[in-house]
Design a protein around this motif. Sequence first.
Motif, mmCIF file in Angstrom:
data_model
loop_
_atom_site.group_PDB
_atom_site.id
_atom_site.type_symbol
_atom_site.label_atom_id
_atom_site.label_comp_id
_atom_site.label_asym_id
_atom_site.label_seq_id
_atom_site.Cartn_x
_atom_site.Cartn_y
_atom_site.Cartn_z
ATOM 1 N N PHE A 1 -22.380 -31.287 -59.835
ATOM 2 C CA PHE A 1 -21.522 -31.626 -58.703
ATOM 3 C C PHE A 1 -22.352 -32.469 -57.752
ATOM 4 N N ASP B 1 -11.735 -36.531 -60.306
ATOM 5 C CA ASP B 1 -12.679 -36.929 -59.260
ATOM 6 C C ASP B 1 -14.054 -37.201 -59.879
ATOM 7 N N MET C 1 -22.989 -34.222 -54.277
ATOM 8 C CA MET C 1 -22.668 -34.278 -52.850
ATOM 9 C C MET C 1 -23.308 -35.562 -52.336
ATOM 10 N N TRP C 2 -22.518 -36.432 -51.754
ATOM 11 C CA TRP C 2 -23.035 -37.706 -51.256
ATOM 12 C C TRP C 2 -23.669 -37.497 -49.887
ATOM 13 N N GLU D 1 -16.413 -39.133 -59.032
ATOM 14 C CA GLU D 1 -17.532 -39.305 -58.099
ATOM 15 C C GLU D 1 -18.271 -37.998 -57.858
ATOM 16 N N HIS D 2 -17.562 -36.889 -57.882
ATOM 17 C CA HIS D 2 -18.180 -35.607 -57.564
ATOM 18 C C HIS D 2 -18.469 -34.750 -58.792
#
Length: 86
Positions: free
Chosen positions: A77, A42, A79-80, A44-45
């Motif tokens: 990490f 993952d 967070m969007w 993206e995160h």
Amino acid sequence: MAKRLEHYVVIAERETGFWLTLPAPTGKTVARDDWLKLNDEDPEHFQLISLSLDAHLPPQLMPNEAITQVVIEQAVFVMWSDEVLQ
């Protein structure tokens, strides 16, 4: 012994990737190898940020050469913002 990284959390805007908050330390460390596995699953995160002391410093401001070879890695990490608002 596995290399440990300081762990941070940041909120970012998904469209631009721009960080909306400063990275906040969680007070935890994570194993670099474990974080890289999470990044593979993952990206993206689970991100790895590398900072170098010699990034674009003019020659007169360069510290001694031994110091400039240091690369600091941090586990971040992300967070969007659209996830935070839900």
